[in-house]
Design a protein around this motif. Structure first.
Motif, PDB file in Angstrom:
ATOM      1  N   LEU A 215     -37.846 -25.624  15.714  1.00 32.24           N
ATOM      2  CA  LEU A 215     -36.856 -26.448  15.033  1.00 32.24           C
ATOM      3  C   LEU A 215     -37.212 -26.716  13.578  1.00 32.24           C
ATOM      4  CD1 LEU A 215     -34.261 -28.082  15.165  1.00 32.24           C
ATOM      5  CD2 LEU A 215     -35.586 -30.009  16.061  1.00 32.24           C
ATOM      6  N   THR A 219     -35.906 -24.026  10.779  1.00 32.03           N
ATOM      7  CA  THR A 219     -34.942 -24.660   9.880  1.00 32.03           C
ATOM      8  C   THR A 219     -35.297 -24.391   8.428  1.00 32.03           C
ATOM      9  OG1 THR A 219     -34.331 -26.419  11.432  1.00 32.03           O
ATOM     10  CG2 THR A 219     -34.039 -26.883   9.087  1.00 32.03           C
ATOM     11  N   ALA A 244     -34.808 -23.511  19.868  1.00 31.22           N
ATOM     12  CA  ALA A 244     -34.333 -24.875  20.121  1.00 31.22           C
ATOM     13  C   ALA A 244     -32.986 -24.744  20.809  1.00 31.22           C
ATOM     14  CB  ALA A 244     -34.213 -25.662  18.823  1.00 31.22           C
ATOM     15  N   GLU A 247     -27.121 -26.362  20.311  1.00 29.18           N
ATOM     16  CA  GLU A 247     -26.432 -27.387  19.531  1.00 29.18           C
ATOM     17  C   GLU A 247     -27.243 -27.804  18.302  1.00 29.18           C
ATOM     18  OE1 GLU A 247     -27.675 -29.553  23.434  1.00 29.18           O
ATOM     19  OE2 GLU A 247     -27.192 -27.511  22.770  1.00 29.18           O
ATOM     20  N   GLU A 248     -28.582 -27.665  18.388  1.00 30.48           N
ATOM     21  CA  GLU A 248     -29.416 -27.943  17.219  1.00 30.48           C
ATOM     22  C   GLU A 248     -29.185 -26.883  16.137  1.00 30.48           C
ATOM     23  OE1 GLU A 248     -31.045 -30.579  16.684  1.00 30.48           O
ATOM     24  OE2 GLU A 248     -31.013 -31.460  18.684  1.00 30.48           O
ATOM     25  N   GLU A 249     -28.980 -25.626  16.560  1.00 30.05           N
ATOM     26  CA  GLU A 249     -28.665 -24.579  15.589  1.00 30.05           C
ATOM     27  C   GLU A 249     -27.387 -24.917  14.831  1.00 30.05           C
ATOM     28  OE1 GLU A 249     -30.588 -20.676  17.871  1.00 30.05           O
ATOM     29  OE2 GLU A 249     -28.423 -20.821  17.589  1.00 30.05           O
ATOM     30  N   ARG A 251     -26.108 -27.933  14.287  1.00 26.83           N
ATOM     31  CA  ARG A 251     -26.340 -29.053  13.366  1.00 26.83           C
ATOM     32  C   ARG A 251     -27.066 -28.588  12.103  1.00 26.83           C
ATOM     33  NH1 ARG A 251     -27.822 -31.765  18.535  1.00 26.83           N
ATOM     34  NH2 ARG A 251     -25.925 -32.841  19.206  1.00 26.83           N
ATOM     35  N   GLN A 294     -23.787 -39.199  15.470  1.00 26.40           N
ATOM     36  CA  GLN A 294     -23.460 -37.805  15.745  1.00 26.40           C
ATOM     37  C   GLN A 294     -22.003 -37.611  16.154  1.00 26.40           C
ATOM     38  OE1 GLN A 294     -26.089 -35.774  18.441  1.00 26.40           O
ATOM     39  NE2 GLN A 294     -27.914 -36.233  17.259  1.00 26.40           N
TER      40      GLN A 294
END
Length: 376
Positions: A215, A219, A244, A247-249, A251, A294
C-alpha cells in the motif's frame, strides 16, 4: 490561458473508444480501474468485492477468467455490476470467446499470445459481435522471446515494438476499438515506454506501474509513474496495482487524479505533518476524518492544521478548515472565513457534520441548477 497557467495540463489527443457505457480517450474523464482478487468462479464473493469498489468510485473493473468456471460465472457478475467488466484473458482464446458472449465490455488480451491468425480473427469477430473493446496489455515481465533476444533486456523500445506488433494484428482484422498498456515494475522503464508509445499511436492509453508493491511503497511508485505521465498529458484510464484490497487501489487512483486537479471526488484533505506546536493530535484526527468521510462523493476541500502558523492561510483556500488553538479550543473556518470555535472533545463529530451539510448544500444547488435542463 487559464488564471493559473502553471497548473495547466495539455492532454494528448487520442481517439475515443467505449468500454461498456464508459468513454475512454478523447476528452472523456480519465477513468479509474481496479481488478478483483476473488475467484471469479465464486460469483457472490466477486460481486461483493465489486460493490465495495463501486462504493469507492471505480469506473471499470477487471476480473480474471482463467477457466471455464470463471467465464460461466461472468454472465451473473456482469448483470450484477453497475460498472463495465473487463475479462482478463491469457493464452486461452476460447475464454475470450466465452467472456465476450457472457457480456464482458472489454477483453484484456495480448493478440500475439492467443495463437494463430485464425484464432485472433475468432476473438476479434466475437468482440465485434458483442460490442467488446480490447485492451492490449504489454508487460515488461512477459515480453516475447524474439524481442528479448533483439534488445537483450526489457527496454522502452522493446515494449513499444511489442505493442505495435499486437496493434497490427487487430488492425489487420479491421478492429480499432482498442486501448493499450505498456507496463513495467520499473518506474523509469514504464514512463519512457508510455512516452514513446504516445508518440507512435493515437489510441487511448491505459496507465499503470505493474507489481508496484504494498500500500505505501506501491502508492509512492504509482504516484511518481502515473502522476508523471498524467502531468505530461498522457493517459486515458489508470489502474494502481497494489498488494492491497482493490478498493484501496481505487482510492489511491483518485488521490493521484485529485492531486493533479484532473478529477475531484470526495473530500480533499489538506493537513500538516504535525509538530510540537499542534493544538490537537493532527495525525489521529486526520485518520479519523478520512475514515468517517469516505461516504462523501461530492468534491469538498478540508484543511486540518495543528496551529496558527499556516492554518489560517490554508483555511482561506478550502471549503472547511480547522486550526488548532490553545486550551483545547480550535478555530473553524467556513468558505475561508473565521466562523466559530469548537472544543477538542466535539471536534471530529463537528467537522463530519459540517462536511455532510456542505455536501448536501452543494448537491442541492447542483440539482437546482440542472433541473430546468432535465425538464426540457
Amino acid at each position: 490561458m487559464s488564471v493559473r497557467p502553471w497548473r495547466d495540463i495539455a492532454r494528448r489527443k487520442s481517439r475515443q473508444i467505449m468500454v461498456g457505457n464508459v468513454p475512454v480517450g478523447g476528452d472523456a474523464p480519465i477513468s479509474v480501474q481496479t481488478m478483483t482478487n476473488t475467484l471469479t468462479s465464486d460469483a457472490k464473493a466477486t460481486i461483493d468485492q465489486i460493490r465495495r469498489c463501486e462504493d469507492a468510485g471505480v469506473d471499470i473493473i477487471r476480473v480474471s477468467c482463467p477457466d471455464e468456471e470463471s467465464t460461466a460465472a461472468l454472465k451473473q457478475i456482469v448483470r450484477a455490476a453497475k460498472v463495465p467488466i473487463v475479462a482478463d484473458i491469457h493464452f486461452h482464446y476460447k475464454r475470450a470467446l466465452e467472456a465476450a458472449d457472457a457480456g464482458a465490455a472489454c477483453l484484456r488480451i495480448n493478440p500475439g499470445n492467443i495463437g494463430s491468425e485464425a484464432r485472433v480473427k475468432e476473438v476479434v469477430d466475437a468482440a465485434k459481435a458483442n460490442g467488446c473493446a480490447i485492451r492490449i496489455g504489454v508487460n515488461a515481465g512477459s515480453l516475447e522471446k524474439d524481442l528479448l533476444e533483439k534488445y537483450g533486456e526489457p527496454c522502452p523500445e522493446a515494449l513499444v515494438e511489442s505493442a505495435l506488433d499486437h496493434i497490427k494484428l487487430l488492425q489487420d482484422q479491421d478492429f480499432h476499438d482498442y486501448k493499450v498498456a505498456v507496463k513495467a515494475s520499473d518506474v523509469f522503464l514504464a514512463v519512457s515506454a508510455y512516452m514513446g508509445l504516445a508518440e507512435a499511436v493515437d489510441c487511448p492509453l491505459h496507465l499503470g506501474i505493474t507489481e508496484a508493491g504494498g500500500l505505501i511503497g506501491g502508492t509512492v511508485k504509482s504516484a511518481i509513474g502515473i502522476g508523471n505521465l498524467l502531468w505530461a498529458g498522457i493517459g486515458d484510464t489508470i489502474r494502481v496495482s497494489l498488494s492491497a484490497e482493490p478498493e484501496e487501489e481505487v482510492r489511491v487512483g483518485y488521490e493521484i487524479l485529485k492531486s493533479l486537479g484532473i478529477r475531484t471526488r470526495g473530500v480533499r484533505v489538506v493537513s500538516c505533518p504535525s509538530c510540537a506546536r499542534q493544538g490537537f493530535d493532527v495525525i489521529r484526527t486526520v485518520q479519523a476524518l478520512e475514515e468517517r468521510l469516505q461516504h462523501i462523493h461530492t468534491p469538498i476541500s478540508l484543511s486540518v492544521l495543528g496551529c496558527v502558523v499556516n492554518g489560517p492561510g490554508e483555511a482561506r483556500e478550502t471549503d472547511i478548515g480547522i486550526t488548532g488553538g490553545g486550551q483545547g479550543k480550535h478555530m473553524v473556518y467556513l468558505s475561508g472565513v473565521t466562523d466559530h470555535h469548537v472544543q477538542d472533545a466535539d471536534m471530529i463529530e463537528h467537522i463530519v457534520k459540517l462536511v455532510e451539510e456542505k455536501a448536501a448544500e452543494i448537491e442541492a444547488a447542483n440539482a437546482e441548477a440542472s433541473g430546468p435542463i432535465a425538464a426540457e
